[in-house]
Design an enzyme around this catalytic site. Structure first.
Site, short mmCIF file in Angstrom:
data_model
loop_
_atom_site.label_atom_id
_atom_site.label_comp_id
_atom_site.label_asym_id
_atom_site.label_seq_id
_atom_site.Cartn_x
_atom_site.Cartn_y
_atom_site.Cartn_z
N GLY A 191 22.68 35.54 50.13
CA GLY A 191 23.79 34.89 49.44
C GLY A 191 23.92 33.44 49.81
N SER A 229 17.94 46.78 45.42
CA SER A 229 16.91 46.91 46.44
C SER A 229 15.75 47.70 45.86
CB SER A 229 17.46 47.64 47.67
OG SER A 229 16.42 48.06 48.53
N TYR A 272 22.05 54.50 50.64
CA TYR A 272 22.01 53.07 50.29
C TYR A 272 21.12 52.85 49.07
CZ TYR A 272 20.69 48.13 50.70
OH TYR A 272 20.43 46.80 50.45
#
Length: 252
Positions: free
Chosen positions: A21, A140, A153
């Protein structure tokens, strides 16, 4: 800076105080965008904004709830933002416990941090998106395979990829030429992946040399390059797409 690919554009980067980020916010600002970063920690956001330079704003809010996303949109309006040209919904964390230690509470934390945050950030900011805006989501590459690791996740990030397609297909976005694309990251050296921790350095390097076709971890600025591409003028015919930035990890 006054020139650059993104001169005159307004960008919002969530999860913008570190890692991918922050690297993306830095690259967008370098190319002329006016950047607002958002995240949980006031201290880290303030430090990041100072590094990014004059004109950078920051908003502290917990985006893992709909209320937190609503606070982001409200704060943007209070700061005078009337149109977002680039929305990088990047907030997330690799916060999954060991599989058989997962409780309902920790399950919710993983989904809220990685999937709910993305969903409500886009929904709450939708009214601020400019015509021809670029919305970029962070997923991801882990969801592409069944390797032992973080199945929860990875499931959350698979959901983000599905959101990328679903948002891109919305008539409300298509009618205004708002594009929505996903970047799926692999082995990027950030605090979230253990980079900079001496106790993990040797193991992480050995893993990359063994598992990643390019035999190394990516630097955050390399990950940010894909974000800049999707934010800028060279991707204006791309929507609903996924760009994997993984050194070939799940591609080869």
């Amino acid at each position: 800076m006054s020139g650059g690919l993104l001169a005159g554009r307004t960008a919002v980067v969530t999860g913008g105080s570190s890692g991918i980020g922050l690297a993306s916010a830095r690259l967008l600002a370098t190319e002329g965008a006016t950047v607002t970063i958002a995240g949980r920690s006031e201290q880290r956001l303030a430090a990041a904004a100072e590094e990014l330079g004059p004109g950078t704003r920051w908003i502290a809010t917990d985006l893992s709830s709909a209320a937190g996303a609503a606070r982001l949109a409200a704060a943007l309006r209070e700061h005078g933002t009337t149109a977002i040209d680039i929305l990088f919904a990047n907030a997330g964390a690799s916060n999954a416990p060991e599989l058989f230690d997962t409780t309902e509470e920790t399950f919710d934390q993983v989904i809220d941090t990685n999937l709910k945050s993305t969903f409500f950030t886009v929904l709450e900011c939708a009214g601020l998106l400019a015509d021809h805006a670029s919305v970029i989501l962070t997923a991801s590459v882990g969801y592409h395979n069944g390797r032992i690791g973080d199945p929860l996740y990875n499931a959350a990030k698979a959901g983000v990829r599905a959101l990328g397609r679903g948002f891109a297909a919305q008539p409300e976005f298509l009618q205004r030429s708002i594009r929505v694309n996903t970047v799926s990251f692999g082995a990027v050296a950030t605090p979230m992946t253990g980079a900079g921790a001496p106790e993990y350095e040797a193991a992480l390097q050995e893993w990359a040399e063994t598992e990643v076709p390019l035999r190394r971890w990516a630097e955050p600025v390399e990950a940010a390059g894909a974000v800049l591409f999707l934010a800028g003028p060279h991707s204006t015919y791309l929507t609903g797409a996924e760009i994997p930035v993984d050194g070939g990890l799940v591609q080869l």
